[in-house]
Motif scaffolding. Structure first.
Motif, PDB file in Angstrom:
ATOM      1  N   GLU A  35       0.825  -1.202   0.000  1.00 20.77           N
ATOM      2  CA  GLU A  35       0.000   0.000   0.000  1.00 20.77           C
ATOM      3  C   GLU A  35       0.863   1.258   0.000  1.00 20.77           C
ATOM      4  N   VAL A  36       1.887   1.279   0.876  1.00 21.11           N
ATOM      5  CA  VAL A  36       2.792   2.430   0.978  1.00 21.11           C
ATOM      6  C   VAL A  36       4.232   1.933   0.960  1.00 21.11           C
ATOM      7  N   ALA A  37       5.053   2.540   0.121  1.00 25.49           N
ATOM      8  CA  ALA A  37       6.489   2.264   0.097  1.00 25.49           C
ATOM      9  C   ALA A  37       7.228   3.509   0.584  1.00 25.49           C
ATOM     10  N   ILE A  38       8.213   3.301   1.434  1.00 20.51           N
ATOM     11  CA  ILE A  38       8.983   4.401   2.011  1.00 20.51           C
ATOM     12  C   ILE A  38      10.440   4.227   1.632  1.00 20.51           C
ATOM     13  N   VAL A  39      11.031   5.285   1.103  1.00 18.85           N
ATOM     14  CA  VAL A  39      12.447   5.278   0.755  1.00 18.85           C
ATOM     15  C   VAL A  39      13.196   6.058   1.830  1.00 18.85           C
ATOM     16  N   ILE A 240       9.208   9.678   0.209  1.00 16.87           N
ATOM     17  CA  ILE A 240      10.660   9.814   0.147  1.00 16.87           C
ATOM     18  C   ILE A 240      11.111  10.509   1.425  1.00 16.87           C
ATOM     19  N   ALA A 241      11.980   9.835   2.182  1.00 21.08           N
ATOM     20  CA  ALA A 241      12.413  10.333   3.496  1.00 21.08           C
ATOM     21  C   ALA A 241      13.925  10.169   3.613  1.00 21.08           C
ATOM     22  N   LEU A 364       2.538  10.839  -4.103  1.00 23.82           N
ATOM     23  CA  LEU A 364       3.953  10.983  -3.745  1.00 23.82           C
ATOM     24  C   LEU A 364       4.105  12.080  -2.701  1.00 23.82           C
ATOM     25  N   THR A 365       4.720  11.733  -1.569  1.00 26.50           N
ATOM     26  CA  THR A 365       4.963  12.676  -0.478  1.00 26.50           C
ATOM     27  C   THR A 365       6.449  12.689  -0.159  1.00 26.50           C
ATOM     28  N   ILE A 366       6.976  13.870   0.115  1.00 26.41           N
ATOM     29  CA  ILE A 366       8.393  14.014   0.458  1.00 26.41           C
ATOM     30  C   ILE A 366       8.487  14.851   1.729  1.00 26.41           C
ATOM     31  N   ALA A 367       9.336  14.430   2.652  1.00 31.00           N
ATOM     32  CA  ALA A 367       9.565  15.183   3.894  1.00 31.00           C
ATOM     33  C   ALA A 367      11.053  15.221   4.169  1.00 31.00           C
ATOM     34  N   LEU A 368      11.560  16.420   4.465  1.00 31.34           N
ATOM     35  CA  LEU A 368      12.989  16.561   4.788  1.00 31.34           C
ATOM     36  C   LEU A 368      13.253  17.956   5.337  1.00 31.34           C
ATOM     37  N   GLY A 369      14.486  18.156   5.831  1.00 26.48           N
ATOM     38  CA  GLY A 369      14.934  19.482   6.231  1.00 26.48           C
ATOM     39  C   GLY A 369      14.639  19.834   7.667  1.00 26.48           C
ATOM     40  N   TYR A 370      15.309  19.158   8.613  1.00 25.55           N
ATOM     41  CA  TYR A 370      15.015  19.379  10.029  1.00 25.55           C
ATOM     42  C   TYR A 370      15.981  20.346  10.695  1.00 25.55           C
TER      43      TYR A 370
END
Length: 430
Positions: A35-39, A240-241, A364-370
């Motif tokens: 259902e969901v793939a995470i990189v 994408i993480a 498609l979801t992308i999260a970054l930049g902490y």
């Protein structure tokens, strides 16, 4: 002295040398549909996967190395709530409703971390003694105290500290005041990452290390990830993480952040007489300078000192010499103490110093930049990302933005060096 950790998962940083055992995350050996793939198997990917599993969603995580290999296993282990901007500034930027939503999410970020540790019994030397932000400049005391009062007005347990109090808490006379945020704490960061992975696997999540995502393309009913060694993953949605280790998987993503090296040194366990004089309450600390230093004690009594270093990958012990000098300036009693570990990891810095959420295409979801606060922020965003991926009725706590390449990104090492020099001058003048 131990060998320098230059990026190999086998090189012994303090965390790699002392972490809980790695989880079994074998390479993907056959194509699959989920259902969901995470990189990316850092805090963002692992927290999202764990929370998705608790919602009954079929999820698979892949990583080019192993869970926690990147900055999630190399940072200073400080669990600090909040963002770079103070609450009132966030409300000014985003408006009363959205601004307070962001403040609430960021302010509760450390709670998310320690709740997961408690619920899943993650062995990671978790301590919640607070975060101290000291200043060396009398002109900045008012700014720090205003920051503390803004958080206090929103229910946070904070204390204002004068020169004597800050000296007693830190064990140094280098600072003139500051504040302490009792919501914060510390963890063994690689053990924490592995604990998240272990909890996710126990809930049915498939995690595959040594599995590099080489190509991402649309398919008839979602997305297809082609891996470097052959198998593919078909998924309805993809996250994408990859944060500071982002590559060319999605156009422009790597060029939207500065992947800056953060360097850390750790002493040998301090003798009892010296240890008693340095951070006796086991708080974590990071100062108010633009080019800040961050420091803490670990579970075995070492002192860790972290900060910026060369943009390039480290070449030898001299690349950490500035941190050892800084530690001795703060704590002259360390003059004869040896340093046992030196290592570095890449953090993702954004132009606006805020985390970035991107929705560049349906599914498609992308999260970054902490920006140096990845343990708390990535973990708590994982919870919100899971809710978002589980159904369209759940909004995200930060407004999604478009991916914007940083101009002249290929020259980043040169203008980072110029920025370091400029901020160093501003720090010296303040």
């Amino acid at each position: 002295m131990r060998r320098v950790d230059t990026g190999s998962p086998l090189a012994p940083s303090l965390w790699a040398a002392t972490a809980e055992a790695a989880v079994h995350a074998p390479p993907l050996d056959a194509s699959k549909r989920v259902e969901v793939a995470i990189v990316g198997a850092g805090y963002t990917g692992l927290s999202t996967a764990l929370h998705l599993s608790e919602l009954g969603i079929d999820v698979c995580v892949i990583d080019a190395n192993e869970p926690g290999w990147g900055a999630s296993g190399r940072n200073g282990g400080q669990v600090i709530p909040g963002l770079k901007y103070d609450p009132d500034e966030l409300v000014r930027r985003f408006g009363p409703r959205d601004g307070e939503t962001i403040v609430s999410m960021a302010g509760g970020a450390a709670d998310t971390v320690f709740d997961l540790i408690r619920r899943h019994r993650i062995a990671c030397d978790a301590t919640r003694a607070g975060w101290i932000q000291p200043t060396h400049s009398t002109s900045l005391i008012g700014t720090l105290h205003a920051r503390a009062r803004q958080w206090e007005a929103r229910g946070a347990h904070v204390e204002l500290l004068d020169r004597a109090q800050i000296g007693e808490r830190l064990g140094t006379e280098a600072f003139v005041g500051g504040w302490v945020d009792r919501r914060a704490g510390s963890v063994q960061p690689l053990s924490y990452a592995r604990g998240l992975a272990r909890a996710a696997i126990a809930k049915g999540v498939a995690i595959h290390g040594a599995t590099r995502a080489q190509k991402l393309e649309r398919s008839a009913d979602g997305w297809r990830i082609s891996t470097a060694h052959g198998p593919v993953i078909d998924a309805r949605q993809v996250l994408i993480a990859t944060n500071g280790y982002s590559d060319g998987l999605w156009p422009g993503l790597a060029q939207s952040v500065i992947a800056a090296n953060s360097f850390i040194v750790a002493t040998r366990p301090l003798p009892a007489d010296i240890g008693a004089s340095i951070l006796p309450g086991r708080e974590v600390a990071s100062d108010s300078r633009r080019l800040l230093l961050y420091f803490r004690r670990d579970a075995e009594g070492r002192l860790l000192m972290g900060g910026r270093g060369p943009f390039r990958e480290p070449r030898g012990a001299s690349d950490w010499a500035h941190l050892e000098r800084a530690a001795r300036l703060l704590y002259p009693q360390l003059k004869e103490v040896e340093y046992e570990y030196r290592w570095a990891g890449r953090i993702a810095i954004t132009r606006d110093f805020l985390p970035h959420l991107h929705l560049p295409a349906p599914g498609l979801t992308i999260a970054l930049g902490y920006n140096g606060r990845g343990i708390a922020m990535a973990t708590t965003l994982g919870k919100h990302l899971a809710a978002h991926l589980a159904g369209p009725t759940h909004g995200l706590p930060l407004p999604p933005t478009s991916i914007r390449r940083i101009p002249l990104h290929a020259l980043q090492r040169f203008y980072i060096s110029a920025g370091v020099a400029w901020y160093g001058l501003l720090d010296a003048m303040s």
